[in-house]
Design an enzyme around this catalytic site. Structure first.
Site, mmCIF file in Angstrom:
data_model
loop_
_atom_site.group_PDB
_atom_site.id
_atom_site.type_symbol
_atom_site.label_atom_id
_atom_site.label_comp_id
_atom_site.label_asym_id
_atom_site.label_seq_id
_atom_site.Cartn_x
_atom_site.Cartn_y
_atom_site.Cartn_z
ATOM 1 N N ASN A 41 -13.392 48.663 -2.872
ATOM 2 C CA ASN A 41 -13.595 49.909 -3.628
ATOM 3 C C ASN A 41 -15.026 50.375 -3.434
ATOM 4 O OD1 ASN A 41 -15.327 48.689 -5.770
ATOM 5 N ND2 ASN A 41 -13.454 47.492 -6.119
ATOM 6 N N ASP A 58 -7.790 38.163 -14.241
ATOM 7 C CA ASP A 58 -8.680 39.072 -14.964
ATOM 8 C C ASP A 58 -9.845 38.243 -15.513
ATOM 9 O OD1 ASP A 58 -9.973 40.706 -16.868
ATOM 10 O OD2 ASP A 58 -8.185 41.968 -16.966
ATOM 11 N N LYS A 84 -8.479 42.804 -23.827
ATOM 12 C CA LYS A 84 -9.184 41.717 -23.114
ATOM 13 C C LYS A 84 -9.984 40.822 -24.064
ATOM 14 C CE LYS A 84 -9.463 44.332 -18.810
ATOM 15 N NZ LYS A 84 -9.899 44.132 -17.421
#
Ligand code: CTP
Length: 412
Positions: A216, A313, A350
């Site tokens: 990215n 994650d 999260k």
């Protein structure tokens, strides 16, 4: 809003050396404490010929240190710790002799030992007879000290106590105060000393085959700036960074990784930490089975499908309750739409403490890789919106917030 007084809540170590101008140090202490600055004094043997420890102690409200050999002082705070306990060391007045000792790197008494042992910025306010100031030896010493980064205020020109005229007079206390304020507004307080900070930064590269990867646009700039800002406040920083062109900031332990799985392993190896700031733009997906050989075009095949699997994650894993959870976990949320809604939801999902919501839709989509950020700090208490800022300014503000938050918890 008026900017905060750079002197408020700061600590100055004031070294008073010998000279008739030493009496002006008393006025300087009064001005500093009047602005909320804590002053601890070191008085040299020569300085004590002009002012007494009692006056310095009465004005500063702190114990005065005069000798390297005091068992009580060493017990209370060792001289090395004393040299580093302040945001700024000020030598006022700085006699020709103490400046010469500093230039020569001598450690013959408490003051010069502290000056040699310190890694805190030093400001010297010279005061001496004009001939002494103009002597080639003093000129050379001043050049040496300037080249080593010692800051100077004065001396002024005028009539001296010895009735000679010229440069050598100690600057007036308000001018010294201004110089101190100017330096302290640049030097952050060392309020993260003894803390460990973990920062992730940059993109991750997920291999497809030996020559291709998924990536990215993240430049790593924001994460590097945060690592630098935390280190500048005294934290020990581990920076786990995906591939970027940026050199690691000085004083930071850098761990270079490529993939999300490597980033997770490096983070797990780096904890325990007091704070984790996860700015990395971790690839959500990786190729299920990267090819060990370069993928070739196949005649007649216009499409290629790639099986992807979810990456771990890292933010969610580090935020999970457990003995190695950092006391404060800060995530970033890069969004183009429904910024605050998504950020709030991410913080809860999260289980991290704060989310810095990052509007990547501004600047024509040029935030990733750009120099600015417009962020909102999302905490349990609510949302604080910051203006569009340079990424280093975002880092400075965030580091200050982190330091304030951790101030309530004991350093390990
Ligand atoms: N993050 C992480 N590990 C991942 C994905 C994200 O640690 N595999 C962290 C990022 O470093 C950031 C935060 O999670 O601190 C939010 O990242 P973001 O990409 O905005 O969110 P995602 O969880 O990837 O959600 P989505 O892409 O669906 O918006």
């Amino acid at each position: 809003m008026t900017p905060a007084d750079p002197l408020h809540g700061r600590r100055v170590l004031l070294i008073v050396s010998g000279g008739i101008a030493a009496y002006k140090a008393l006025e300087l202490i009064r001005l500093l404490t009047g602005r909320g600055c804590a002053v601890r004094c070191v008085l040299t043997e020569n300085g004590a010929q002009f002012v007494t420890p009692l006056s310095l102690q009465a004005l500063s409200g702190e114990p005065v240190h005069t000798t390297l050999w005091s068992l009580t002082d060493e017990n209370e705070m060792g001289h090395i710790a004393l040299s580093r306990s302040a945001d700024l060391v000020v030598v006022c007045p700085a006699s020709a002799d103490i400046l010469a000792q500093m230039a020569a790197g001598l450690a013959s008494d408490l003051a010069t030992t502290l000056l040699l042992a310190t890694d805190t910025p030093v400001l010297a306010a010279p005061a001496m007879n004009v001939r002494m100031w103009q002597h080639p030896a003093t000129r050379a010493n001043m050049d040496t000290l300037r080249a080593r980064g010692v800051h100077l205020v004065g001396p002024d020109e005028g009539v001296m106590a010895c009735n000679e005229f010229g440069p050598g007079r100690l600057s007036e206390p308000p001018a010294i105060l201004d110089a101190i304020a100017a330096l302290l507004s640049r030097a952050p307080p060392q309020d993260l000393l003894g803390r460990h900070a973990l920062v992730t930064a940059g993109p991750t590269h997920e291999p497809i085959d030996p020559v291709r990867y998924l990536a990215n646009r993240s430049s790593g700039r924001q994460g590097h700036a945060i690592a630098a800002a935390l280190a500048a406040r005294g934290a020990r920083v581990t920076l786990v960074s995906g591939p970027t062109v940026l050199p690691p900031p000085p004083g930071v332990a850098a761990v270079a990784v490529e993939t999300a799985c490597e980033m997770l392993a490096a983070c797990e190896a780096a904890v325990p930490a007091d704070v984790a700031v996860l700015t990395a733009a971790v690839a959500d997906w990786r190729a299920a089975s990267p090819s060990s050989a370069k993928l070739k075009k196949r005649p007649g095949k216009a499409t290629l499908s790639l099986d992807l699997v979810l990456n771990p994650d890292i933010l969610a894993l580090l935020s999970a309750p457990g003995p190695s959870r950092p006391r404060l976990v800060v995530g970033f949320a890069a969004e183009t739409d429904a910024l605050l809604e998504n950020a709030r939801a991410k913080r809860v999902a999260k289980t991290c403490d704060w989310i810095v919501a990052n509007d990547v839709g501004i600047d024509g989509g040029g935030v990733m890789g750009g120099l600015h950020n417009q962020v909102h700090l999302v905490t349990e208490a609510g949302i604080e919106s910051w203006p569009r800022l340079d990424k280093t300014e975002v880092a400075t503000r965030l580091a200050a917030r982190i330091a304030a938050h951790l101030a309530g918890s004991p350093a390990p």
